[in-house]
Each structure stands twice: as structure tokens, then as C-alpha cells.
Design an enzyme around this catalytic site. Structure first.
Site, PDB file in Angstrom:
ATOM      1  N   GLU A 122     -14.483  -1.737 -51.713  1.00  0.00           N
ATOM      2  CA  GLU A 122     -14.190  -3.032 -52.331  1.00  0.00           C
ATOM      3  C   GLU A 122     -13.420  -2.851 -53.651  1.00  0.00           C
ATOM      4  O   GLU A 122     -12.475  -3.592 -53.936  1.00  0.00           O
ATOM      5  CB  GLU A 122     -15.503  -3.799 -52.536  1.00  0.00           C
ATOM      6  CG  GLU A 122     -15.405  -5.119 -53.268  1.00  0.00           C
ATOM      7  CD  GLU A 122     -14.528  -6.168 -52.580  1.00  0.00           C
ATOM      8  OE1 GLU A 122     -14.080  -5.959 -51.441  1.00  0.00           O
ATOM      9  OE2 GLU A 122     -14.259  -7.198 -53.231  1.00  0.00           O
TER      10      GLU A 122
ATOM     11  N   TRP B 152       2.827 -20.332 -46.778  1.00  0.00           N
ATOM     12  CA  TRP B 152       2.661 -18.874 -46.746  1.00  0.00           C
ATOM     13  C   TRP B 152       3.371 -18.442 -45.471  1.00  0.00           C
ATOM     14  O   TRP B 152       2.912 -18.721 -44.364  1.00  0.00           O
ATOM     15  CB  TRP B 152       1.175 -18.519 -46.707  1.00  0.00           C
ATOM     16  CG  TRP B 152       0.882 -17.061 -46.801  1.00  0.00           C
ATOM     17  CD1 TRP B 152       0.737 -16.322 -47.938  1.00  0.00           C
ATOM     18  CD2 TRP B 152       0.645 -16.147 -45.705  1.00  0.00           C
ATOM     19  NE1 TRP B 152       0.435 -15.019 -47.621  1.00  0.00           N
ATOM     20  CE2 TRP B 152       0.387 -14.881 -46.259  1.00  0.00           C
ATOM     21  CE3 TRP B 152       0.651 -16.281 -44.322  1.00  0.00           C
ATOM     22  CZ2 TRP B 152       0.117 -13.764 -45.487  1.00  0.00           C
ATOM     23  CZ3 TRP B 152       0.384 -15.156 -43.538  1.00  0.00           C
ATOM     24  CH2 TRP B 152       0.125 -13.925 -44.134  1.00  0.00           C
TER      25      TRP B 152
ATOM     26  N   LYS C  91      -5.423 -17.174 -49.833  1.00  0.00           N
ATOM     27  CA  LYS C  91      -6.875 -17.179 -49.971  1.00  0.00           C
ATOM     28  C   LYS C  91      -7.586 -17.247 -48.625  1.00  0.00           C
ATOM     29  O   LYS C  91      -8.580 -16.588 -48.398  1.00  0.00           O
ATOM     30  CB  LYS C  91      -7.279 -18.372 -50.841  1.00  0.00           C
ATOM     31  CG  LYS C  91      -8.767 -18.468 -51.134  1.00  0.00           C
ATOM     32  CD  LYS C  91      -9.217 -17.320 -51.994  1.00  0.00           C
ATOM     33  CE  LYS C  91     -10.703 -17.309 -52.239  1.00  0.00           C
ATOM     34  NZ  LYS C  91     -11.152 -15.968 -52.674  1.00  0.00           N
TER      35      LYS C  91
ATOM     36  N   ASN D  23       0.062 -26.091 -40.540  1.00  0.00           N
ATOM     37  CA  ASN D  23      -0.557 -24.803 -40.837  1.00  0.00           C
ATOM     38  C   ASN D  23      -1.006 -24.229 -39.500  1.00  0.00           C
ATOM     39  O   ASN D  23      -1.613 -24.946 -38.709  1.00  0.00           O
ATOM     40  CB  ASN D  23      -1.765 -25.026 -41.767  1.00  0.00           C
ATOM     41  CG  ASN D  23      -2.472 -23.741 -42.123  1.00  0.00           C
ATOM     42  OD1 ASN D  23      -1.933 -22.655 -41.945  1.00  0.00           O
ATOM     43  ND2 ASN D  23      -3.690 -23.852 -42.626  1.00  0.00           N
ATOM     44  N   GLY D  24      -0.698 -22.969 -39.233  1.00  0.00           N
ATOM     45  CA  GLY D  24      -1.063 -22.382 -37.946  1.00  0.00           C
ATOM     46  C   GLY D  24       0.153 -21.705 -37.343  1.00  0.00           C
ATOM     47  O   GLY D  24       1.155 -21.487 -38.028  1.00  0.00           O
TER      48      GLY D  24
ATOM     49  N   LYS E 251      -9.709  -4.398 -54.392  1.00  0.00           N
ATOM     50  CA  LYS E 251      -9.387  -5.248 -55.560  1.00  0.00           C
ATOM     51  C   LYS E 251      -8.187  -4.671 -56.305  1.00  0.00           C
ATOM     52  O   LYS E 251      -7.293  -5.404 -56.719  1.00  0.00           O
ATOM     53  CB  LYS E 251     -10.567  -5.352 -56.537  1.00  0.00           C
ATOM     54  CG  LYS E 251     -11.790  -6.102 -56.094  1.00  0.00           C
ATOM     55  CD  LYS E 251     -11.617  -7.598 -55.962  1.00  0.00           C
ATOM     56  CE  LYS E 251     -11.177  -7.960 -54.586  1.00  0.00           C
ATOM     57  NZ  LYS E 251     -12.105  -8.508 -53.668  1.00  0.00           N
TER      58      LYS E 251
ATOM     59  N   ARG F  43      -3.786 -21.197 -51.783  1.00  0.00           N
ATOM     60  CA  ARG F  43      -3.884 -20.870 -50.354  1.00  0.00           C
ATOM     61  C   ARG F  43      -2.604 -20.247 -49.817  1.00  0.00           C
ATOM     62  O   ARG F  43      -2.623 -19.526 -48.834  1.00  0.00           O
ATOM     63  CB  ARG F  43      -4.161 -22.139 -49.553  1.00  0.00           C
ATOM     64  CG  ARG F  43      -5.460 -22.781 -49.886  1.00  0.00           C
ATOM     65  CD  ARG F  43      -5.684 -23.925 -48.957  1.00  0.00           C
ATOM     66  NE  ARG F  43      -5.718 -23.456 -47.586  1.00  0.00           N
ATOM     67  CZ  ARG F  43      -6.672 -23.707 -46.735  1.00  0.00           C
ATOM     68  NH1 ARG F  43      -7.676 -24.441 -47.091  1.00  0.00           N
ATOM     69  NH2 ARG F  43      -6.645 -23.251 -45.514  1.00  0.00           N
TER      70      ARG F  43
ATOM     71  N   HIS G 236     -12.852  16.666 -46.965  1.00  0.00           N
ATOM     72  CA  HIS G 236     -12.291  16.742 -45.610  1.00  0.00           C
ATOM     73  C   HIS G 236     -10.850  16.241 -45.574  1.00  0.00           C
ATOM     74  O   HIS G 236     -10.349  15.911 -44.503  1.00  0.00           O
ATOM     75  CB  HIS G 236     -13.164  15.946 -44.641  1.00  0.00           C
ATOM     76  CG  HIS G 236     -14.559  16.465 -44.574  1.00  0.00           C
ATOM     77  ND1 HIS G 236     -14.905  17.623 -43.916  1.00  0.00           N
ATOM     78  CD2 HIS G 236     -15.701  16.014 -45.142  1.00  0.00           C
ATOM     79  CE1 HIS G 236     -16.195  17.845 -44.056  1.00  0.00           C
ATOM     80  NE2 HIS G 236     -16.706  16.885 -44.801  1.00  0.00           N
TER      81      HIS G 236
ATOM     82  N   GLU H 213      -4.925  -5.253 -54.245  1.00  0.00           N
ATOM     83  CA  GLU H 213      -4.407  -6.597 -54.013  1.00  0.00           C
ATOM     84  C   GLU H 213      -3.903  -7.291 -55.264  1.00  0.00           C
ATOM     85  O   GLU H 213      -2.961  -8.081 -55.174  1.00  0.00           O
ATOM     86  CB  GLU H 213      -5.397  -7.470 -53.235  1.00  0.00           C
ATOM     87  CG  GLU H 213      -6.695  -7.749 -53.899  1.00  0.00           C
ATOM     88  CD  GLU H 213      -7.654  -8.535 -53.003  1.00  0.00           C
ATOM     89  OE1 GLU H 213      -7.219  -9.230 -52.083  1.00  0.00           O
ATOM     90  OE2 GLU H 213      -8.859  -8.454 -53.251  1.00  0.00           O
TER      91      GLU H 213
ATOM     92  N   CYS I 172      -1.413 -21.826 -45.465  1.00  0.00           N
ATOM     93  CA  CYS I 172      -0.640 -22.933 -46.030  1.00  0.00           C
ATOM     94  C   CYS I 172      -1.576 -24.049 -46.469  1.00  0.00           C
ATOM     95  O   CYS I 172      -2.655 -24.230 -45.922  1.00  0.00           O
ATOM     96  CB  CYS I 172       0.306 -23.487 -44.980  1.00  0.00           C
ATOM     97  SG  CYS I 172       1.366 -22.240 -44.271  1.00  0.00           S
TER      98      CYS I 172
HETATM   99  C1  F6R Z   1     -10.039  -9.931 -50.688  1.00  0.00           C
HETATM  100  C2  F6R Z   1     -10.202 -11.129 -49.907  1.00  0.00           C
HETATM  101  C3  F6R Z   1     -10.007 -11.047 -48.434  1.00  0.00           C
HETATM  102  C4  F6R Z   1     -11.075 -11.899 -47.724  1.00  0.00           C
HETATM  103  C5  F6R Z   1     -10.805 -11.942 -46.225  1.00  0.00           C
HETATM  104  C6  F6R Z   1     -11.876 -12.721 -45.485  1.00  0.00           C
HETATM  105  O1  F6R Z   1     -10.257 -10.160 -52.038  1.00  0.00           O
HETATM  106  O2  F6R Z   1     -10.475 -12.176 -50.423  1.00  0.00           O
HETATM  107  O3  F6R Z   1     -10.041  -9.738 -47.985  1.00  0.00           O
HETATM  108  O4  F6R Z   1     -12.328 -11.353 -47.987  1.00  0.00           O
HETATM  109  O5  F6R Z   1      -9.561 -12.543 -45.992  1.00  0.00           O
HETATM  110  O6  F6R Z   1     -11.969 -14.022 -45.946  1.00  0.00           O
HETATM  111  P1  F6R Z   1     -13.236 -14.915 -45.690  1.00  0.00           P
HETATM  112  O7  F6R Z   1     -14.387 -14.297 -46.384  1.00  0.00           O
HETATM  113  O8  F6R Z   1     -12.867 -16.250 -46.265  1.00  0.00           O
HETATM  114  O9  F6R Z   1     -13.443 -14.968 -44.207  1.00  0.00           O
END
Ligand code: F6R
Length: 610
Positions: free
Chosen positions: A483, A73, A605, A99-100, A487, A27, A506, A490, A2
Site C-alpha cells: 500500500e 476520463w 477515483k 459513463n461506461g 501511494k 472522478r 530472491h 500514484e 467520468c
Molecule cells: C488507490 C485507489 C485504488 C482503489 C481501487 C478500488 O489509492 O484508490 O486503487 O482502491 O480502484 O476502488 P474501490 O475501493 O472504490 O473499489
């Protein structure tokens, strides 16, 4: 998660809050709301949806000079306008944004209901408003009421409270969720992220856990929850507004992908000793001996940062000959990990606020081992709580899907590898110099990959209706496959899996048919020939093959439906290049499918809850 913003000063509070919320929208964004003090009463406006929707329904609040705002969020209670913040007490005189997670909210709610409090929402946050109301009737002022209320609370919070009865005060408190206070002239702001307040001031005070701040337009009084005064110097924010704006791009993700030539340069800047073939990092100078003499590295991280950690394992075990374990922070913190003397724990985090990573690093510190950070956001909690560390200097990353932070994390892991390998003499100066020469060439090579975006867009057009994707890589490019799949999932909402290419037979090979695209990363390094065999296995089952290959690789041209060529580089540096076509592929795929690239559904984020 949030986003939080509070304002007290001489400007129109409504405008400041809405503008701040817009910057925080990345966020968390299922709903938004504000509480503004108008003519001695608190006017709460909240809605499901975006800040733009909120803006259109706020009326008659322009005179307010104090207020709080929130983008949500959802954790407890579905996204709707009732569950949106701010939440108020029974009288409507106290408003709270949070937030929390309040872990004991069920018990508190029950207790407060017995005392006659009436609840409107399904959220954990609403109990805070009623709890503060309960204490406020007995306490001298709002600050005391908040402090007493927080003593009853288990869980995490970054919160701001206002009261119609104290129109000149905002009270903020933090445990586990970031908060900082902006110190303007005759105005103060409180936010969960610097981007929400930088337009108004660059002088900020970061709050630490278990602190409470009483904020008026001319003063900030910071205390711990035991009522002891804390004196903390203000810090100066150095990033500029353009860095957090789109700058002519359609999306932040697109902008951030295209910034990578520069962000890689920034990660290396001032850290390469070309003549000696070694790296140097100011943040590690005092602990260099501990790092180079470590018996084992344990890296903790989540998501994309975890993928970077996995690349780090391949690189450092190969060169520095140091055992490296990589753990999901969320697993590490709960599984009683064995940490020994000689271990060094690294926490990797773009935001520096990911709760699981933070909790895991605290766990490691309790075990008495040194914990160092690899972090992007300067002044973030993880950056502060680690014993030492390296900033990746990628600049603000706003797009929810992490792109430039990933490649900058890889750049810094390579710097650490270079430092440790040279100190441990597993690499000589000549080899070190070769690595550095290649590091200098990376920005130009990234530009060459970015120039192929039209080609990658065409591939996205062709596969826009695919329902599944496989990503396959080997060695140091196996984490890149993970990765690439992340991407794709998501931002395009297409199911995608990453595997080490040899694992395919496998199990996952059963999935291959003419409708299944498989993206291979097959570069001319140690496992190249093995990758060719894996590609043959997919082709034999009529799968569609897209290959990320080194330029002028004639063999792969014949073995693929689509080839994306990237410049050659050293194997240890190759993930910095090979991931970029995968970032672009997922970006264009999301565009083709009409998805919201910067704000994908259900994601936030910075994950500041468990
Ligand atoms: C994917 C993404 C998330 C973050 C994860 C960790 O694109 O952004 O998987 O990598 O939430 O976040 P940080 O690096 O901020 O600890």
C-alpha cells in the site's frame, strides 16, 4: 470514472452544472463539457482540461433552465475538446453524456455511417447520439428512441440525453454505471455521484441496472428497459456538505489522512461489546451463522481495497483459523474460480461502484454462494447487490489516493475477525476484551502519528529526487508495504515496489545501491528479528534505510538513516497505524515534486470501466 450531472428546473442550469462538475472533478478530469438549451437550440461548450477552464469559456447560456454536463476520463479517443462530452447527433438537436463503454461501437458506427451519419469524434459515446437520432426519426418521443437505441447496445452505460425538440425532458438510463436522481421542488437533478446534487436536495432515487428515467422539473417516471413502470421510494442523504469540502486543508488527501482518528472511531461505533469481548454488526446480524460457520472466505477487491483484503487474510487465518483467499476482482471474474458449499465471498470497495468488483460479485452470486460487502458509499451498487454487509462509515473520500477508507476497511475486517473468532471459540472473552481495549486506544495513537508530520516532511524533502523506492514489510505488514508503494507511485509518480522483506534476497536486492531508499515496516511483533536481518542486508549494500518502528526502539535507531516512530499496539491492529506515516510520506513527496495530489494524472477515483 467520468462524472455526470443533469439539471432541469428554475435555476440557472449553467451554474448548477458547473458547480456539480466541480464536485465530480475527482472522478475523471481530462476534459469537461456542458450542453445547455438556449432559445430552442442546444449550445455545447467543451474543452480539454479542468472545469475552471470550461467555466471561463461558457458565454450567453445563463438563460438555460435545462442542461447536461460531464467530466471525462478518457477510454476511447485521446483527451481533447472534440472527444469531450456532450456528444451530439448530426442535427445538433440531441446531446448525450455517458459513463461506461459501448463495446460494439465499431460495428454500430459502421452501420450508422452507411446510413449517412457523420461522426466528429473518436469516442464510443458519439454512436449513442447518432443511434438515438436514427430511432428518434421513427419513435414517438425521446424516451422511446433512447429505449430502442439501447437495445442495440452491448456494454455499460450511465447516460443522460436531452433534445431540443423536447425542451422539458431529460432521459437517463443505466447499466453498470451509477446514476441517481435528486428530487428538488420544481427541479430535478441527475448525477453519477451524490456529491454533485446534495447542495440542491437530499431526497434521491437510485437507479438500478437496465432502468430508464424520464425526468421533468416536476416528475420522475422510472421504468425498466422493457417499458414496465417501477415504483421506488426516495432515500434521504445524510452526509453534509462540509464532509465533501476541504475544510481549511490544502488538499482532500491531507484532510482525509487527518480525519483518521475520527473515521476509525466511526467504524467501531456501536459495534464493540466491551463486556463480552465480541463485536456486533447490524448488517451481518441475519447472516452471522453463515459467516461463522463458513468453511472458507474468498475476498475480492481491487487496488487499495485488495491490500486491505490481504491484511484481512493474515488476521483471520491467524485468529479465526479460517482459510482466506484473496483475489483481484478482475482476475476472479475471468478465471473460472472454484467456489464450494460453505464458501462466503466478501467484496471490499470504497466506492461500491468498481466495475471489476461488481462483476466478480455477480459471478460469485451466480455460483450460488453468499456474497457480503465491506463498502464505504452508502446506497452504492455493490452495497445494494451484496446479500448483506458492513458499511465502513469513513464518510466521503474525495482524494483519488485512498487513505481513510483503507484504515476503516482494516477496522471493519478486525471487527469481523473478532466476531468470527469469538463465535468459533478460537479466541476467548479475555482475549476479545484485550483486542477491544486496544481498538479504543487507536484514535489517540493515530493522533500521535499525525503529530509527526513535520518530521515526515523533512524525509520527503531529502528524498524528493529519488527515482525508485522499495517498501518492505513482513506478515500483516507486508500488505502495508504494498500500500505504501502504491501511494508513492500514484501521487508522486516515483517508481516504487512493495515486497515481503524476506523476498528481497530472491531478486530485488540487486536493485540496492546508495541511490535506493528502502522503507521498512519493522514493528516489535513475530517477525521483528527477521526484519532486523533484512535491514542489515540493505545497509551492507549502502542502501538508504527509512524505518517505521515502534517508539523507543533503540536497536532500529542505530540501524536506520531515518526512523518514524509509531505507538505500540497489537499485531493485528498494527497496519492501521503503520500505514499512516506512509500515506504522509507520499503526500509530502508529491507536494515537494509539485504533483497534483488530489487529481493525479491518468487516475480516477471510481473505476467504473473494465
Ligand atoms: C488507490 C485507489 C485504488 C482503489 C481501487 C478500488 O489509492 O484508490 O486503487 O482502491 O480502484 O476502488 P474501490 O475501493 O472504490 O473499489
Amino acid at each position: 470514472m467520468c462524472g455526470i450531472v443533469g439539471y432541469i428546473g428554475e435555476k440557472c442550469a449553467c451554474d448548477v452544472l458547473v458547480e456539480g462538475l466541480r464536485r465530480l472533478e475527482y472522478r475523471g478530469y481530462d476534459s469537461a463539457g456542458v450542453a445547455l438549451l438556449v432559445d430552442d437550440h442546444i449550445n455545447v461548450v467543451k474543452t480539454i482540461g479542468k472545469v475552471s477552464v470550461l467555466e471561463n469559456i461558457i458565454h450567453d447560456s445563463k438563460s438555460a433552465r435545462i442542461g447536461i454536463g460531464h467530466t471525462r476520463w478518457a477510454t476511447h479517443g485521446e483527451p481533447n475538446s472534440v472527444n469531450a462530452h456532450p456528444h451530439t447527433d448530426c442535427s445538433g438537436d440531441i446531446a448525450v453524456i455517458h459513463n461506461g463503454i459501448i463495446e460494439n461501437y465499431v460495428a454500430l458506427k459502421k452501420k450508422l455511417s452507411c446510413l449517412g451519419h457523420e461522426f466528429k469524434s473518436q469516442t464510443d459515446t458519439e454512436v449513442l447520439a447518432h443511434l438515438i437520432e436514427e430511432f428518434n426519426s421513427r419513435a414517438d418521443n425521446l424516451e422511446v428512441a433512447v429505449r430502442l437505441a439501447l437495445r442495440e447496445v452491448d456494454g455499460t452505460f450511465g447516460l443522460v440525453v436531452m433534445s431540443a425538440k423536447e425542451p422539458e425532458v431529460l432521459v437517463a438510463a443505466r447499466r453498470g454505471s451509477p446514476l441517481l436522481i435528486g428530487l428538488g421542488e420544481s427541479e430535478k437533478l441527475i448525477a453519477s455521484d451524490a456529491s454533485a446534487l446534495i447542495r440542491h436536495t437530499r431526497n434521491v432515487v437510485y437507479m438500478h441496472d437496465n432502468e430508464i428515467a424520464v425526468v421533468t422539473r416536476n416528475n420522475v417516471s422510472l421504468k425498466n428497459l422493457d417499458d414496465e413502470t417501477i415504483n421506488r421510494e426516495a432515500e434521504y442523504l445524510t452526509f453534509n456538505l462540509e464532509q465533501i469540502e476541504k475544510g481549511g486543508f490544502d488538499h482532500f488527501m491531507q484532510k482525509e489522512i487527518s480525519e483518521q482518528p475520527e473515521t476509525i472511531l466511526n467504524a467501531f461505533r456501536g459495534r464493540l461489546k466491551d463486556d463480552e469481548g465480541i463485536a456486533t454488526m447490524g448488517g451481518l446480524r441475519d447472516v452471522e451463522d453463515k459467516v461463522t460457520n463458513a468453511k472458507r472466505f474468498v475476498i475480492i477487491a481491487c487496488g487499495t481495497s485488495w491490500h486491505a483484503a490481504l491484511v484481512g487474510k493474515y488476521i483471520m487465518e491467524q485468529h479465526a483459523r479460517i482459510p482466506v483467499e484473496v483475489d483481484y476482482a478482475s482476475e476472479f471474474r475471468y478465471r473460472k474460480p472454484v467456489l464450494m458449499e460453505g464458501d462466503v465471498v466478501w467484496a471490499i470497495s470504497q466506492s461500491g461502484e468498481t466495475l471489476d468488483t461488481l462483476a466478480a460479485l455477480r459471478e460469485a452470486k451466480r455460483a450460488g454462494v453468499p456474497v457480503y460487502g465491506i463498502v464505504n458509499v452508502v446506497g452504492s451498487t455493490i452495497a445494494r447487490e451484496t446479500d448483506a454487509g458492513v458499511y465502513i462509515h469513513a464518510g466521503p473520500e474525495i482524494g483519488v489516493a485512498s487513505t481513510k477508507a483503507f484504515t476503516s476497511q482494516l477496522a471493519v475486517l478486525n471487527l469481523i475477525n473478532l466476531l468470527v473468532s469469538r463465535k468459533r471459540k478460537t479466541l476467548d472473552a479475555k482475549q476479545g476484551k484485550e483486542i477491544i481495549e486496544e481498538m479504543h486506544r487507536l484514535p489517540e495513537k493515530i493522533c500521535q502519528i499525525l503529530d509527526q508530520k513535520e518530521r515526515i516532511k523533512e524525509i520527503a524533502e531529502e528524498f524528493r529526487d529519488s527515482r525508485n523506492f522499495l517498501y518492505l514489510g513482513r506478515g500483516v505488514n507486508f500488505p502495508v508495504a504494498l500500500e505504501g508503494a502504491l501511494k508513492m507511485k500514484e501521487i508522486s509518480y516515483i517508481h516504487a515496489e512493495g515486497y515481503p522483506a524476506a523476498e528481497m534476497k530472491h531478486g530485488p536486492i540487486a536493485l540496492i545501491d546508495e541511490d535506493m531508499p528502502a522503507v521498512f515496516i519493522a514493528l516489535g511483533h513475530s517477525t521483528y528479528h527477521k526484519s532486523l536481518s533484512n535491514i542489515q542486508e540493505v545497509l551492507a549494500r549502502k542502501g538508504k534505510v527509512i524505518v517505521v518502528a515502534n517508539e523507543a526502539d533503540g536497536r532500529l535507531k542505530d540501524l536506520s538513516d531515518h526512523i518514524i516512530e509509531i505507538p505500540r499496539t497489537l499485531e493485528i491492529l498494527s497496519p492501521i497505524l503503520s500505514v499512516i506515516p506512509l500515506q504522509l510520506l507520499s503526500y509530502y513527496m508529491a507536494i515537494e515534486r509539485g504533483c497534483n495530489v488530489d487529481q493525479p494524472r491518468n487516475l480516477a477515483k471510481s473505476v467504473t470501466v473494465e
